[in-house]
Design a protein around this motif. Sequence first.
Motif, PDB file in Angstrom:
ATOM      1  N   SER A 133      57.466  46.622  21.548  1.00  0.00           N
ATOM      2  CA  SER A 133      56.032  46.924  21.661  1.00  0.00           C
ATOM      3  C   SER A 133      55.179  45.703  21.338  1.00  0.00           C
ATOM      4  CB  SER A 133      55.657  48.084  20.737  1.00  0.00           C
ATOM      5  OG  SER A 133      55.747  47.706  19.374  1.00  0.00           O
ATOM      6  N   GLU A 134      55.695  44.817  20.478  1.00  0.00           N
ATOM      7  CA  GLU A 134      54.958  43.616  20.089  1.00  0.00           C
ATOM      8  C   GLU A 134      54.949  42.560  21.189  1.00  0.00           C
ATOM      9  OE1 GLU A 134      53.217  42.526  17.204  1.00  0.00           O
ATOM     10  OE2 GLU A 134      53.140  44.675  16.868  1.00  0.00           O
ATOM     11  N   ILE A 135      55.959  42.570  22.048  1.00  0.00           N
ATOM     12  CA  ILE A 135      56.100  41.500  23.047  1.00  0.00           C
ATOM     13  C   ILE A 135      54.903  41.443  23.992  1.00  0.00           C
ATOM     14  CG2 ILE A 135      57.402  40.827  25.113  1.00  0.00           C
ATOM     15  CD1 ILE A 135      59.963  41.569  23.537  1.00  0.00           C
ATOM     16  N   GLU A 136      54.610  42.561  24.656  1.00  0.00           N
ATOM     17  CA  GLU A 136      53.488  42.552  25.599  1.00  0.00           C
ATOM     18  C   GLU A 136      52.169  42.292  24.881  1.00  0.00           C
ATOM     19  OE1 GLU A 136      51.477  45.268  29.156  1.00  0.00           O
ATOM     20  OE2 GLU A 136      53.348  45.908  28.186  1.00  0.00           O
ATOM     21  N   GLN A 137      52.008  42.890  23.716  1.00  0.00           N
ATOM     22  CA  GLN A 137      50.783  42.686  22.939  1.00  0.00           C
ATOM     23  C   GLN A 137      50.617  41.211  22.562  1.00  0.00           C
ATOM     24  OE1 GLN A 137      50.216  45.491  19.711  1.00  0.00           O
ATOM     25  NE2 GLN A 137      49.055  44.013  18.521  1.00  0.00           N
ATOM     26  N   SER A 138      51.714  40.561  22.173  1.00  0.00           N
ATOM     27  CA  SER A 138      51.664  39.153  21.769  1.00  0.00           C
ATOM     28  C   SER A 138      51.305  38.248  22.940  1.00  0.00           C
ATOM     29  CB  SER A 138      52.998  38.720  21.167  1.00  0.00           C
ATOM     30  OG  SER A 138      53.284  39.447  19.993  1.00  0.00           O
ATOM     31  N   ILE A 139      51.899  38.507  24.098  1.00  0.00           N
ATOM     32  CA  ILE A 139      51.596  37.689  25.276  1.00  0.00           C
ATOM     33  C   ILE A 139      50.130  37.836  25.662  1.00  0.00           C
ATOM     34  CG2 ILE A 139      52.030  37.436  27.768  1.00  0.00           C
ATOM     35  CD1 ILE A 139      54.974  38.083  27.205  1.00  0.00           C
ATOM     36  N   ASN A 140      49.628  39.047  25.625  1.00  0.00           N
ATOM     37  CA  ASN A 140      48.218  39.273  25.964  1.00  0.00           C
ATOM     38  C   ASN A 140      47.285  38.603  24.968  1.00  0.00           C
ATOM     39  OD1 ASN A 140      48.760  40.748  28.286  1.00  0.00           O
ATOM     40  ND2 ASN A 140      48.841  42.706  27.199  1.00  0.00           N
ATOM     41  N   GLU A 141      47.657  38.628  23.666  1.00  0.00           N
ATOM     42  CA  GLU A 141      46.809  37.969  22.663  1.00  0.00           C
ATOM     43  C   GLU A 141      46.794  36.463  22.860  1.00  0.00           C
ATOM     44  OE1 GLU A 141      46.294  37.125  17.894  1.00  0.00           O
ATOM     45  OE2 GLU A 141      47.675  38.712  18.517  1.00  0.00           O
ATOM     46  N   ILE A 142      47.955  35.887  23.175  1.00  0.00           N
ATOM     47  CA  ILE A 142      48.027  34.442  23.426  1.00  0.00           C
ATOM     48  C   ILE A 142      47.115  34.060  24.585  1.00  0.00           C
ATOM     49  CG2 ILE A 142      49.541  32.597  24.276  1.00  0.00           C
ATOM     50  CD1 ILE A 142      51.820  34.050  22.657  1.00  0.00           C
ATOM     51  N   LYS A 143      47.160  34.836  25.667  1.00  0.00           N
ATOM     52  CA  LYS A 143      46.330  34.545  26.831  1.00  0.00           C
ATOM     53  C   LYS A 143      44.846  34.720  26.506  1.00  0.00           C
ATOM     54  CE  LYS A 143      47.799  36.251  30.773  1.00  0.00           C
ATOM     55  NZ  LYS A 143      48.319  37.265  31.721  1.00  0.00           N
ATOM     56  N   TYR A 144      44.531  35.730  25.711  1.00  0.00           N
ATOM     57  CA  TYR A 144      43.137  35.940  25.312  1.00  0.00           C
ATOM     58  C   TYR A 144      42.662  34.799  24.426  1.00  0.00           C
ATOM     59  CZ  TYR A 144      38.945  38.181  23.447  1.00  0.00           C
ATOM     60  OH  TYR A 144      37.654  38.459  23.083  1.00  0.00           O
ATOM     61  N   ASN A 145      43.527  34.336  23.539  1.00  0.00           N
ATOM     62  CA  ASN A 145      43.203  33.201  22.673  1.00  0.00           C
ATOM     63  C   ASN A 145      42.838  31.988  23.513  1.00  0.00           C
ATOM     64  OD1 ASN A 145      43.142  31.215  20.667  1.00  0.00           O
ATOM     65  ND2 ASN A 145      44.793  32.159  19.507  1.00  0.00           N
ATOM     66  N   VAL A 146      43.630  31.709  24.536  1.00  0.00           N
ATOM     67  CA  VAL A 146      43.358  30.574  25.424  1.00  0.00           C
ATOM     68  C   VAL A 146      41.994  30.740  26.104  1.00  0.00           C
ATOM     69  CG1 VAL A 146      44.110  29.392  27.542  1.00  0.00           C
ATOM     70  CG2 VAL A 146      45.793  30.055  25.811  1.00  0.00           C
ATOM     71  N   SER A 147      41.682  31.966  26.511  1.00  0.00           N
ATOM     72  CA  SER A 147      40.415  32.204  27.219  1.00  0.00           C
ATOM     73  C   SER A 147      39.198  31.989  26.327  1.00  0.00           C
ATOM     74  CB  SER A 147      40.397  33.628  27.785  1.00  0.00           C
ATOM     75  OG  SER A 147      40.167  34.586  26.756  1.00  0.00           O
TER      76      SER A 147
END
Length: 334
Positions: free
Chosen positions: A307-321
């Motif tokens: 459950s953390e995997i998809e959430q982590s990837i999305n947070e990383i991408k949001y951080n970049v944005s």
Amino acid sequence: MIKIEKLIKNNNLGNEILSISKVTGGLSHKMYKVVTDEKIYAVKELNQGIMKNSDAYSNFVFSEQVADIVIKNKILAIGAIKLDNDIMKKIDNDYFMIFNWFEGKILNAQDITLSHCEIIGEILAKIHNIDFSEIEKNARKKIEIKTFDWNTYLEQAKKLNKKYAEILNQNINILYELNQKSNEALLYANQNLIISHTDLDRKNVMWKYNMPYIIDWEASGYINPTLELIQVAWYWSGGDIGNINYNKFETVISAYKKYAKRNIDKNISKLILADIYSGLAWLDYNFKRALCIGNIYDKDEIKLAESEIEQSINEIKYNVSQMDNILKIIIKNL
């Protein structure tokens, strides 16, 4: 439960156990509320995979030394109970830490106000002001830098027909790119390190009568102070849930600046990139748990990691944005 009963009775923490109940805890360990005829305790069952690491015990000892020094400096914090001058006990093959039960509240993201952000900025500054020189010899003075093997995780996830293989495949190139850029930025961050909590997000602060008590010191170690400031402002402004509030972010920064004895590093763009590394490292850890790489995990932990995997990837991408926006806010407050 039987092991916890042994733990309590063997260490004279109560004559009778009235109840043992599992409570929501961190993302790696299990936590129990243990009510005895004498006191109430929070008992942490340490993750077996983590405890197999050769330096795990020494890292926990160091983290409790950090907590002790912080408490001596009149910052509200909760450390482990020491039994026979030790911070943990082993029952069969499991390790436990014991804390006095604390009736506080962990804030939900939507409940965080500007006042909370101001308090957290002040606390972080005061932790950074502390002299930890008496324990500096007990830890390695560096932030570890790794290149993560996303391709191996993708191959194994595909073989096992895991749903998260798709989101990894879609983002694998950007993960490698960010890994390289954050590694380069960490080389700069490593030139100025101090001892601190390093994981001061909302789950590690309990509030009572609007006073914050810092918990869960196990990640304590060396970190660049401005890098940690960026991380803390990100957490407390909702960045980790993809809903950053710029006023909250700026409040943490300005409160920190008011109380800190050190200056905020002016090379902000590099340190914002360095901040990405912690998200990548957390993602790497969850792939290892989800795929049982290097260890065997139970079903609950595998499910949690997945459950953390998809959430982590999305947070990383949001951080970049959000990099440009938070860069402007911090530069404004230099």
